[in-house]
Write a protein that holds these residues in place. Structure first.
Motif, PDB file in Angstrom:
ATOM      1  N   GLY A 111      60.125-123.844  74.034  1.00  0.00           N
ATOM      2  CA  GLY A 111      61.516-124.087  74.083  1.00  0.00           C
ATOM      3  C   GLY A 111      62.356-122.981  73.575  1.00  0.00           C
ATOM      4  N   ARG A 112      62.086-122.021  73.446  1.00  0.00           N
ATOM      5  CA  ARG A 112      62.776-120.895  72.972  1.00  0.00           C
ATOM      6  C   ARG A 112      63.136-119.701  73.797  1.00  0.00           C
ATOM      7  NH1 ARG A 112      63.732-118.773  67.264  1.00  0.00           N
ATOM      8  NH2 ARG A 112      63.516-116.540  67.190  1.00  0.00           N
ATOM      9  N   THR A 113      64.212-119.073  74.027  1.00  0.00           N
ATOM     10  CA  THR A 113      64.235-117.978  74.956  1.00  0.00           C
ATOM     11  C   THR A 113      64.473-116.812  74.213  1.00  0.00           C
ATOM     12  OG1 THR A 113      65.370-119.282  76.524  1.00  0.00           O
ATOM     13  CG2 THR A 113      65.405-116.912  76.749  1.00  0.00           C
ATOM     14  N   GLU A 114      63.631-115.877  74.183  1.00  0.00           N
ATOM     15  CA  GLU A 114      63.548-114.342  73.374  1.00  0.00           C
ATOM     16  C   GLU A 114      63.902-113.356  74.286  1.00  0.00           C
ATOM     17  OE1 GLU A 114      60.583-115.673  69.861  1.00  0.00           O
ATOM     18  OE2 GLU A 114      59.570-114.656  71.569  1.00  0.00           O
ATOM     19  N   VAL A 115      64.561-112.138  73.830  1.00  0.00           N
ATOM     20  CA  VAL A 115      64.916-111.114  74.357  1.00  0.00           C
ATOM     21  C   VAL A 115      64.491-109.867  73.944  1.00  0.00           C
ATOM     22  CG1 VAL A 115      66.839-109.666  75.346  1.00  0.00           C
ATOM     23  CG2 VAL A 115      66.870-112.055  75.524  1.00  0.00           C
ATOM     24  N   PRO A 347      70.516-110.117  78.722  1.00  0.00           N
ATOM     25  CA  PRO A 347      70.058-111.481  79.048  1.00  0.00           C
ATOM     26  C   PRO A 347      70.454-112.432  77.837  1.00  0.00           C
ATOM     27  CG  PRO A 347      68.281-110.128  79.821  1.00  0.00           C
ATOM     28  CD  PRO A 347      69.080-109.366  78.743  1.00  0.00           C
ATOM     29  N   ALA A 348      70.712-113.537  78.072  1.00  0.00           N
ATOM     30  CA  ALA A 348      70.870-114.695  76.704  1.00  0.00           C
ATOM     31  C   ALA A 348      69.588-115.072  76.246  1.00  0.00           C
ATOM     32  CB  ALA A 348      71.479-116.009  77.225  1.00  0.00           C
ATOM     33  N   GLY A 349      69.592-115.172  74.902  1.00  0.00           N
ATOM     34  CA  GLY A 349      68.408-115.427  74.103  1.00  0.00           C
ATOM     35  C   GLY A 349      68.383-114.843  72.816  1.00  0.00           C
ATOM     36  N   VAL A 350      67.648-115.277  72.070  1.00  0.00           N
ATOM     37  CA  VAL A 350      67.607-114.781  70.624  1.00  0.00           C
ATOM     38  C   VAL A 350      66.694-113.519  70.632  1.00  0.00           C
ATOM     39  CG1 VAL A 350      67.626-116.882  69.456  1.00  0.00           C
ATOM     40  CG2 VAL A 350      65.496-115.932  70.081  1.00  0.00           C
TER      41      VAL A 350
END
Length: 355
Positions: A111-115, A347-350
């Motif tokens: 459930g988390r987006t990472e970059v 890109p969006a994300g942590v």
């Protein structure tokens, strides 16, 4: 590969891949033009066009702007006013952030987006210009973000690769297979490399790009994805024009290509500028395909050309949920590129800081 990313794991091993440009951005990275000699005495005009481009992007998303020195910093701030821009003082050779900057990768986990990012070697399109400072930019970006990342001892420019976010990549043989980049690296080798580093499952090859393009024919000057199944590609109707045969062959090849599921693409023809543009080093490579896609917008280069309006008419229906904006690039093209060449999306994300 080294630094914070695990040495024994590729981005693909960890679930990372390069997202399509139309996915949500956290920001856009750019560099401010500073060298009048590189712009053949047109620096003031180039900066005026840059200011309009940066200010337009900053209306939609934050811009990280690298400035070479105090003069560049002062000039950029004066032109940009209170635009949503964060300034970074970094030694620079030039402004082509698409090529000398990092390529960002993204993953979705729990459930988390990472970059994260991949730092490729940059050698100014086969050693054509000075590049030592520009080759250090990805490490600066990674350090600023405190991002775990991969360092590759392989030359690769972001403008040389298009992805559709669904496993397909597009490139040109005229660029990737030059002996001034990675001698001995074959089509099969690139296919494996981009699979592991950027998550490209299927790599498609066109033969070449525009005449007198000092990048040796980057894909982002001729042919672009506008969604996972749609490709817009440049065409030149005049059989006497040196670009005609190459663009016609590209169009023919694209019509025979399929996506990762074996389905044909929708191919849309995009005109090239009608007028012949001459620069200090011969014919210039103006193109409308060098647009940049951001959060809610697409910026399209314009040249004061009869085909400017037609290009916007072709592109607007392909981006129904975005504002398609034409901006002047007649001065910027003197340097050999345009809007896509001078931008790099984050890109969006942590930020991923390593396992």
């Amino acid at each position: 590969m080294q630094h914070l990313a695990p040495a024994d794991a590729t981005p693909r091993d960890l679930g990372f891949a390069m997202p399509a440009e139309w996915e949500k951005h956290a920001a856009t990275w750019m560099s401010w033009p500073a060298d009048d000699d590189l712009w053949f005495g047109h620096l003031d005009g180039v900066r005026a066009e840059f200011a309009e481009l940066v200010a337009t992007i900053a209306r939609f998303e934050p811009v990280h702007l690298l400035v070479r020195d105090e003069e560049s910093d002062t000039d950029a701030r004066a032109r940009l006013g209170n635009a949503n821009v964060k300034y970074h003082r970094v030694p620079l050779d030039d402004v082509w952030m698409r090529d000398n900057g990092p390529i960002f990768v993204q993953r979705h986990v729990g459930g988390r987006t990472e970059v994260s990012l991949v730092n490729w070697k940059f050698n100014a399109w086969g050693g054509k210009f000075h590049f030592a400072n520009d080759d250090r930019v990805p490490e600066y970006v990674a350090g600023t973000m405190n991002a775990a990342h991969w360092d590759m001892n392989i030359v690769l420019e972001g403008g040389g690769l298009e992805v559709n976010g669904a496993g397909v990549g597009l490139t040109t043989r005229s660029c990737f297979l030059t002996d001034t980049r990675n001698p001995g690296l074959t089509e099969e080798g690139y296919t494996l490399l981009l699979h592991d580093l950027l998550g490209v499952q299927k790599l498609l090859w066109l033969d070449g790009g525009l005449e007198n393009d000092h990048t040796d024919g980057h894909i982002d000057t001729i042919t672009r994805f506008t969604d996972p199944r749609t490709i817009v590609t440049s065409v030149e109707p005049d059989p006497a024009d040196p670009n005609h045969a190459v663009m016609a062959k590209n169009l023919q090849d694209l019509r025979a290509m399929t996506d990762a599921d074996g389905q044909p693409f929708r191919i849309v023809e995009l005109p090239l500028p009608a007028d012949y543009l001459e620069g200090a080093e011969g014919r210039l490579p103006p193109t409308y395909a060098n647009f940049y896609i951001g959060n809610g917008f697409v910026v399209v280069p314009q040249y004061g050309d009869p085909n400017d309006a037609r290009a916007l008419e072709v592109l607007r229906p392909l981006f129904p949920d975005r504002e398609v904006i034409g901006l002047p690039s007649r001065q910027i093209i003197e340097g050999g590129g345009s809007f896509h060449c001078v931008t790099q999306q984050q890109p969006a994300g942590v930020v991923w800081k390593g396992e």
